[in-house]
Design an enzyme around this catalytic site. Sequence first.
Site, short mmCIF file in Angstrom:
data_model
loop_
_atom_site.label_atom_id
_atom_site.label_comp_id
_atom_site.label_asym_id
_atom_site.label_seq_id
_atom_site.Cartn_x
_atom_site.Cartn_y
_atom_site.Cartn_z
N HIS A 206 0.83 -1.20 0.00
CA HIS A 206 0.00 0.00 0.00
C HIS A 206 0.87 1.26 0.00
CE1 HIS A 206 -3.55 2.45 1.45
NE2 HIS A 206 -2.57 3.17 1.96
N GLU A 207 1.85 1.31 0.89
CA GLU A 207 2.70 2.51 0.99
C GLU A 207 3.56 2.69 -0.26
OE1 GLU A 207 2.04 4.61 3.16
OE2 GLU A 207 0.84 3.36 4.49
N HIS A 210 1.75 4.63 -2.81
CA HIS A 210 1.86 6.09 -2.63
C HIS A 210 3.19 6.58 -3.22
CE1 HIS A 210 -1.73 6.55 -0.33
NE2 HIS A 210 -1.31 5.88 0.73
#
Length: 294
Positions: A206-207, A210
């Site tokens: 997920h990170e 980003h």
Amino acid sequence: MIRPQFLALLGLLAPALAAAQSPPPFDCGTNTQHASEDFLKSIQALHKGSNSGSPAARAATLAARDGQINVDAVFHIVSKDDKKGDITNDMPNDQLQALNDAYKDYGIQFNLINVTWNTNNDWAVGEDGPDTDMKKQLRQGTYKTLNIYFQTDLTGGVLGRCTLPSDVANGKTDHTVYWNDGCNVNANTMPGGLMDGFNKGGTAVHEAGHWMGLLHTFEGYKCDGDGDFIDDTPMESQSTDGCPDSPVKSSCSGNGGDPIHNYMDYSTDACYTGFTPKQKDRMHTLYAQYRDGN
């Protein structure tokens, strides 16, 4: 003989024990408030279909969408004195495998070039001052090198946070944007970690999304507007808790169901299945624009 009072006490404790064993909600500290003005202008232009720059630059961007991105990565394991045993030697490689499994269908792979092991009670928490000092001392590579700091006691009530792409001057490794770049992730979310529900490596996936330029699928928490500036992710006004597939979670009328299986929602690790085609295009475009060559 078991006394009735003891049975009654067990009845009172049962809900509390169940709550303690259930996974906590996912939370991430990344949003558009942490984005540069240049990045916001770029994703707004891409969302509107605007093409900027020279014909050669546009051609290079289109070519990047179909190419393979190979990202060098450095994992920094940062533990408190009493937590050193929580992170095993196998976990970094298992985390790398989780990243590559998640991104392999989208033309992105990660090459783990180094793992650092650090015991520092302040760095493991990640508060502003010590976190800045940690990154200045540990960060490696160029602006296209993904540095992930796996901290055993990450503060702020989040499982992770990460920087979005931004302009950075070539070769100026002392620049604030450079050394602050990367992701902070709770080390217990690595595969085999202690964070039930979130210990299959999905937080780092997920990170990293980003870091590649993606926003949350529920960005803005509204059923109208631009959302995450990507057209093939359904509008979503509420982040997902767990994996509510029955009944279908639908926070916006007519959206066909929220994207609970998308890596950029807040679902549990086992719920995640992938990204959308336009999320893939966005990652390739922004990597070419901001990171490749820096």
